[in-house]
Design a protein around this motif. Structure first.
Motif, PDB file in Angstrom:
ATOM      1  N   LEU A  77       0.809  -1.230   0.000  1.00  0.00           N
ATOM      2  CA  LEU A  77       0.000   0.000   0.000  1.00  0.00           C
ATOM      3  C   LEU A  77       0.838   1.275   0.000  1.00  0.00           C
ATOM      4  O   LEU A  77       0.368   2.310  -0.478  1.00  0.00           O
ATOM      5  N   THR A  78       2.073   1.210   0.503  1.00  0.00           N
ATOM      6  CA  THR A  78       2.901   2.416   0.482  1.00  0.00           C
ATOM      7  C   THR A  78       3.148   2.913  -0.933  1.00  0.00           C
ATOM      8  O   THR A  78       3.331   4.109  -1.142  1.00  0.00           O
ATOM      9  N   GLU A  79       3.122   1.999  -1.894  1.00  0.00           N
ATOM     10  CA  GLU A  79       3.362   2.379  -3.285  1.00  0.00           C
ATOM     11  C   GLU A  79       2.151   3.063  -3.925  1.00  0.00           C
ATOM     12  O   GLU A  79       2.271   3.661  -4.991  1.00  0.00           O
ATOM     13  N   TYR A  80       1.007   2.984  -3.297  1.00  0.00           N
ATOM     14  CA  TYR A  80      -0.221   3.504  -3.890  1.00  0.00           C
ATOM     15  C   TYR A  80      -0.783   4.701  -3.132  1.00  0.00           C
ATOM     16  O   TYR A  80      -1.877   5.160  -3.432  1.00  0.00           O
ATOM     17  N   GLN A  81      -0.045   5.202  -2.180  1.00  0.00           N
ATOM     18  CA  GLN A  81      -0.521   6.324  -1.377  1.00  0.00           C
ATOM     19  C   GLN A  81      -0.500   7.615  -2.192  1.00  0.00           C
ATOM     20  O   GLN A  81       0.330   7.794  -3.071  1.00  0.00           O
ATOM     21  N   PRO A  82      -1.409   8.526  -1.869  1.00  0.00           N
ATOM     22  CA  PRO A  82      -1.372   9.829  -2.537  1.00  0.00           C
ATOM     23  C   PRO A  82      -0.110  10.584  -2.137  1.00  0.00           C
ATOM     24  O   PRO A  82       0.499  10.269  -1.113  1.00  0.00           O
ATOM     25  N   PRO A  83       0.262  11.567  -2.928  1.00  0.00           N
ATOM     26  CA  PRO A  83       1.458  12.334  -2.584  1.00  0.00           C
ATOM     27  C   PRO A  83       1.269  13.049  -1.251  1.00  0.00           C
ATOM     28  O   PRO A  83       0.157  13.400  -0.870  1.00  0.00           O
ATOM     29  N   SER A  84       2.364  13.244  -0.563  1.00  0.00           N
ATOM     30  CA  SER A  84       2.337  13.887   0.739  1.00  0.00           C
ATOM     31  C   SER A  84       2.030  15.369   0.593  1.00  0.00           C
ATOM     32  O   SER A  84       2.415  16.011  -0.369  1.00  0.00           O
ATOM     33  N   ASN A  85       1.354  15.911   1.584  1.00  0.00           N
ATOM     34  CA  ASN A  85       1.098  17.352   1.615  1.00  0.00           C
ATOM     35  C   ASN A  85       2.240  18.110   2.270  1.00  0.00           C
ATOM     36  O   ASN A  85       2.166  19.308   2.451  1.00  0.00           O
TER      37      ASN A  85
END
Length: 147
Positions: A77-85
């Motif tokens: 799942l770490t590979e599919y996370q949205p970009p960090s704010n």
């Protein structure tokens, strides 16, 4: 839509609603993403589960298998996370121009000046270790097994 698709869709809707609304078919997009995540977890899981140790009890086996599944989910799942704010460090104020710096901050900058990726990896690892120690301390305190 599987549980991974639903979870990722919620995360992306919060992190980047513009991206989600720009998709022609968000449901299809996240459904495919969820299936891909499920497939990758299924491929990774056997290597993390390992073999049954001799004398392993039923509850120990359940714990080992659940831990392996959680680890596989985290890895994939770490590979599919949205970009960090989080702000882009290259866009922030130059740290060398800050008025006050501790010796530790200076040492970190000098040590990792040529390899920012290594610094970030080590900071993530240290954070995980600290979080694990906190969890273990809280668990021991709750069970009355504090040393």
């Amino acid at each position: 839509m599987n549980k991974y698709a639903a979870m990722l869709r919620r995360q992306w809707e919060i992190a980047d609603p513009t991206f989600v609304t720009s998709l022609d078919d968000p449901t299809e997009h996240f459904s495919q993403m969820g299936e891909q995540v499920q497939n990758e977890i299924s491929e990774l899981l056997p290597s993390l589960e390992g073999t049954d140790p001799a004398g392993e009890s039923y509850l120990q086996k359940v714990g080992r298998l659940n831990a392996a599944k959680s680890q596989a989910e985290e890895i994939v799942l770490t590979e599919y996370q949205p970009p960090s704010n989080s702000p882009d460090l290259s866009q922030t104020e130059d740290p060398d121009n800050w008025a006050s710096q501790s010796e530790q901050e200076n040492w970190i900058r000098e040590t990792f000046a040529s390899d920012q990726d290594e610094m970030q990896d080590r900071l993530r690892q240290a954070t995980r270790q600290w979080e694990w120690r906190e969890i273990m301390t809280m668990s021991r305190a709750e069970s009355g097994d504090e040393q």
